[in-house]
Design a protein around this motif. Sequence first.
Motif, PDB file in Angstrom:
ATOM      1  N   ALA A 154      40.899  45.874  34.020  1.00  0.00           N
ATOM      2  CA  ALA A 154      40.297  44.541  33.996  1.00  0.00           C
ATOM      3  C   ALA A 154      40.427  43.916  32.609  1.00  0.00           C
ATOM      4  O   ALA A 154      40.777  42.742  32.468  1.00  0.00           O
ATOM      5  CB  ALA A 154      38.832  44.617  34.410  1.00  0.00           C
ATOM      6  N   TYR A 210      35.779  42.092  39.147  1.00  0.00           N
ATOM      7  CA  TYR A 210      36.872  43.062  39.222  1.00  0.00           C
ATOM      8  C   TYR A 210      36.426  44.366  39.879  1.00  0.00           C
ATOM      9  O   TYR A 210      37.242  45.090  40.449  1.00  0.00           O
ATOM     10  CB  TYR A 210      37.441  43.328  37.825  1.00  0.00           C
ATOM     11  CG  TYR A 210      38.160  42.127  37.258  1.00  0.00           C
ATOM     12  CD1 TYR A 210      39.367  41.689  37.794  1.00  0.00           C
ATOM     13  CD2 TYR A 210      37.620  41.412  36.191  1.00  0.00           C
ATOM     14  CE1 TYR A 210      40.016  40.577  37.293  1.00  0.00           C
ATOM     15  CE2 TYR A 210      38.263  40.297  35.679  1.00  0.00           C
ATOM     16  CZ  TYR A 210      39.460  39.881  36.231  1.00  0.00           C
ATOM     17  OH  TYR A 210      40.101  38.773  35.741  1.00  0.00           O
ATOM     18  N   TRP A 242      43.935  40.070  38.684  1.00  0.00           N
ATOM     19  CA  TRP A 242      43.865  41.492  39.052  1.00  0.00           C
ATOM     20  C   TRP A 242      45.186  41.990  39.592  1.00  0.00           C
ATOM     21  O   TRP A 242      45.573  43.140  39.376  1.00  0.00           O
ATOM     22  CB  TRP A 242      42.745  41.693  40.070  1.00  0.00           C
ATOM     23  CG  TRP A 242      42.544  43.119  40.488  1.00  0.00           C
ATOM     24  CD1 TRP A 242      42.740  43.649  41.731  1.00  0.00           C
ATOM     25  CD2 TRP A 242      42.120  44.213  39.667  1.00  0.00           C
ATOM     26  NE1 TRP A 242      42.453  44.996  41.751  1.00  0.00           N
ATOM     27  CE2 TRP A 242      42.060  45.364  40.487  1.00  0.00           C
ATOM     28  CE3 TRP A 242      41.760  44.328  38.323  1.00  0.00           C
ATOM     29  CZ2 TRP A 242      41.687  46.618  40.000  1.00  0.00           C
ATOM     30  CZ3 TRP A 242      41.372  45.556  37.837  1.00  0.00           C
ATOM     31  CH2 TRP A 242      41.340  46.680  38.665  1.00  0.00           C
TER      32      TRP A 242
END
Length: 404
Positions: A286, A305, A398
């Motif tokens: 992350a 995340y 992500w």
Amino acid sequence: MQQDVEQLVEQVAGKLGRGLSLEDLDGMLLAYSSNQSHADRVRVNFLLSKKVPSDVSAWQLSHGIATAVRPVAIPANPELGMLGRVCVPLTVRGFRVGYLWVQQDAEEESPTAILSQLPDVQRDIELLSGLLLESNTVESGFRRGREREFLAACDGDVNATATVAGWREVQHKGPWQAVTALDADGWAGGADPGAATLIHSSAALQSTVGVDAALFSAGAETHSVILFRESVGRASHAQVLVHYQLELAKRSGRPVHRIILGISEPFARPRGLAAAYRQSKVAAQAAAVEPRLGELVDYKSTGVYQVLASAGGAAAWSDSGSVYFQMLEDHDRNGELLPVLELLYDNDGSVQDVAGQLHLHRSSIYNRLGRVRQLLGVDPLKGAVRLELHAAMKARRWDARPRI
């Protein structure tokens, strides 16, 4: 092993007819040859003190030896009392293990003769590099076996977990935290996975020496894993981060700009290691795609995340599925709208903060918000639309995470 290294240095010195000295990556003397027609002041002091002085080290490093993969000629420096010499970086499959130094004779004006001799002892130099690699850590074969077992426990192997739980370094030292150390820019494995693993393994081991909170470490191809005793503060973690960056650069022979330590939630039972390792990896990943999270990143601080990581596999977020996000992306050719909108979401809607970060006037921010409203036909700062767009932006980030 040390005797073999010393004998080989003497053997190479005999073939070259020159004085040699061998040092590790920290400038400590490992071995030297006895034959030398003339030793300059730097060599004499080095053999006596066993350590390269800081001014000499600075002169040598200024000529690029820390990143060199071929012999480097270092010119004389009369102020230091130093004749010219040639530095031979010792590497094994890209893993830097030390330096072999060949001093010029007093009457030699250039290193040409030395450079022409080196191919004749190339096989000896390769053998010397291999010996240094094996002696780089105490009981390295035993150490590598333990690292493999530790990584197996991190991956959830029940038998390995039970074994690690009984180690003297680990037993009765909980609660623990798993920490993933990641080079944000150079995480991808190289052509030689074994060499990459060795580099991370050594960097982790050396950066945790003397840090009581760091109980054990292991290297993988793209990162390292460190088992810490739980602590509220992050002073020990910060110390390891700084040293890890230096050690990784030293051993890989390349600049290392940003190291991230992803830190798991504490766990009190050994069987929680696998889940904690996963958390630490998510935290590191992350932070790699979200620089505002910083370099010392707790899993609980990674926000959405955590949700994205638990929601699917590697390809789960390659397409956010948001119609509004796709509309914005299709029309934002110059990258003026999405970055502003994401910063607004991240800064609780503060136009002033966003304007300051982007070095724009607030009117420019309002203008871009107006363009977004006109394009979407809805207010991007309200309710469900804000949630959808913000989540889609983080999902896109992500998807670009390091796969470790």
